[in-house]
Design an enzyme around this catalytic site. Structure first.
Site, short mmCIF file in Angstrom:
data_model
loop_
_atom_site.label_atom_id
_atom_site.label_comp_id
_atom_site.label_asym_id
_atom_site.label_seq_id
_atom_site.Cartn_x
_atom_site.Cartn_y
_atom_site.Cartn_z
CE1 TYR A 100 -32.60 -22.66 -23.17
CE2 TYR A 100 -31.98 -20.34 -23.37
CZ TYR A 100 -31.68 -21.64 -22.99
OH TYR A 100 -30.45 -21.91 -22.43
CG ASN A 128 -27.76 -32.43 -24.06
OD1 ASN A 128 -27.78 -33.64 -24.28
ND2 ASN A 128 -26.95 -31.60 -24.69
CB CYS A 136 -27.68 -28.06 -24.80
SG CYS A 136 -26.25 -28.60 -23.85
CG HIS A 137 -22.70 -25.36 -27.14
ND1 HIS A 137 -22.66 -26.74 -27.26
CD2 HIS A 137 -22.18 -24.86 -28.29
CE1 HIS A 137 -22.12 -27.04 -28.44
NE2 HIS A 137 -21.82 -25.92 -29.08
CD GLU A 163 -20.22 -25.10 -31.94
OE1 GLU A 163 -21.28 -24.53 -32.25
OE2 GLU A 163 -20.18 -26.15 -31.28
#
Length: 179
Positions: A100, A128, A136-137, A163
């Site tokens: 962040y 989002n 956003c993850h 991912e």
């Protein structure tokens, strides 16, 4: 007028929203801020070309492929600040994360501000409207905390593992404020 359709995914039911030509929303069932950027009732319509394209993109994504965000017409609804944050999110590669704080620093640079707080950046991440596709993850706490995912931390963990993100050094906090 806005339209919607449903997509069944490994993380649950997804609701897709469109203005007729581009995707304006993708929400996980039960997600915090579900549908908030679309200020009116959506009409169910499965036959829009944009929905066909998004469903094909999601099929490939959940099959382990890495479709490009640029393949889809995305028009998330939000302020200039939120648009900037979401644009930065779109640049995070598959298999990678940012903090962040890093996100806030980059947003400050792009918006010609001296400083933006990580909390302000986190607020924009949490709002989002196009989950999964605008990734956003992939944003984590500086200490490796997997905090703050509006779709639920179990979904965030699933997406990051899907991912093939290196999860060593990351952890789920005992109590997450976003849920």
């Amino acid at each position: 007028m806005y339209y919607s359709t449903i997509y069944m995914s490994p993380v649950g039911q997804l609701t897709l929203a469109s203005d007729g030509s581009s995707l304006v929303g993708l929400w996980i069932e039960g997600q915090k801020y579900f549908g908030m950027t679309v200020g009116e009732e959506m009409v169910m319509r499965d036959d829009l070309p944009v929905f066909t394209d998004v469903k094909h993109w999601l099929d490939r994504y959940f099959q382990g492929k890495k479709p490009s965000i640029s393949e889809l017409p995305l028009t998330p609804i939000g302020s200039e600040f939120r648009q900037t944050i979401w644009s930065i999110l779109c640049e995070i590669p598959y298999g990678k994360t940012i903090t962040y704080g890093e996100l806030a620093k980059e947003a400050a640079k792009r918006l010609h501000k001296e400083k933006i707080s990580a909390q302000a950046a986190g607020g924009a991440v949490g709002h989002n409207p196009i989950s999964i596709i605008i990734p956003c993850h992939r944003v984590v706490g500086t200490n490796g905390s997997l905090t703050g995912y509006a779709g639920g931390l179990d979904v965030k963990v699933y997406l990051l593992e899907h991912e093939r993100v290196d999860m060593s050094g990351m952890f789920v906090p005992k109590r997450d404020r976003a849920n």
